[in-house]
Design a protein around this motif. Structure first.
Motif, PDB file in Angstrom:
ATOM      1  N   GLU A  42      23.863  36.841  22.490  1.00  0.00           N
ATOM      2  CA  GLU A  42      24.281  36.680  21.090  1.00  0.00           C
ATOM      3  C   GLU A  42      25.792  36.590  20.981  1.00  0.00           C
ATOM      4  OE1 GLU A  42      22.810  39.582  18.326  1.00  0.00           O
ATOM      5  OE2 GLU A  42      20.760  39.366  19.050  1.00  0.00           O
ATOM      6  N   LYS A  45      26.988  33.207  22.194  1.00  0.00           N
ATOM      7  CA  LYS A  45      26.655  32.195  21.190  1.00  0.00           C
ATOM      8  C   LYS A  45      27.659  32.250  20.042  1.00  0.00           C
ATOM      9  CE  LYS A  45      23.104  30.912  17.898  1.00  0.00           C
ATOM     10  NZ  LYS A  45      22.076  31.486  17.068  1.00  0.00           N
ATOM     11  N   ASP A  46      27.977  33.444  19.569  1.00  0.00           N
ATOM     12  CA  ASP A  46      28.939  33.604  18.473  1.00  0.00           C
ATOM     13  C   ASP A  46      30.330  33.122  18.879  1.00  0.00           C
ATOM     14  OD1 ASP A  46      26.924  34.675  16.903  1.00  0.00           O
ATOM     15  OD2 ASP A  46      27.564  36.753  17.178  1.00  0.00           O
ATOM     16  N   GLU A  49      30.234  29.316  18.855  1.00  0.00           N
ATOM     17  CA  GLU A  49      30.165  28.833  17.480  1.00  0.00           C
ATOM     18  C   GLU A  49      31.535  28.917  16.820  1.00  0.00           C
ATOM     19  OE1 GLU A  49      27.061  30.966  15.464  1.00  0.00           O
ATOM     20  OE2 GLU A  49      25.480  29.810  16.448  1.00  0.00           O
ATOM     21  N   SER A  50      32.251  29.986  17.061  1.00  0.00           N
ATOM     22  CA  SER A  50      33.590  30.145  16.505  1.00  0.00           C
ATOM     23  C   SER A  50      34.540  29.091  17.078  1.00  0.00           C
ATOM     24  CB  SER A  50      34.107  31.553  16.805  1.00  0.00           C
ATOM     25  OG  SER A  50      35.401  31.706  16.323  1.00  0.00           O
TER      26      SER A  50
END
Length: 90
Positions: A42, A45-46, A49-50
């Protein structure tokens, strides 16, 4: 081509505490499996994405031969070697 580099480290140290009468075999490292199976994916992934919100920068994972259980290196790069877009000064 001229290249410049800078290193930035964000290190996570995982620590767990158990009661004094805990037998280390009881949990079978469930906390480590939770980190590897849920939290770390997670988090990665974050992070990506950022980074995608900054399209001038590219990001990829680099493997330097260290187990991904111990280290994940994310290379964030930007290329200034090509033509730059024309900008009107403000």
């Amino acid at each position: 081509m001229h290249r410049e580099e800078k290193t930035f480290r964000l290190r996570f140290s995982l620590e767990v505490s158990f009661p004094d009468d805990f037998d280390g075999e009881e949990d079978e490292f469930a906390w480590a499996r939770e980190w590897e199976g849920r939290i770390k994916p997670e988090l990665l992934k974050d992070v990506f994405e950022s980074l995608r919100r900054h399209p001038a920068w590219n990001a990829h994972i680099r493997n330097r031969g260290i187990s991904p259980a111990d280290e994940i290196e994310i290379v964030v790069s930007r290329d200034f070697s090509g033509p730059q877009p024309f900008r009107i000064p403000s």
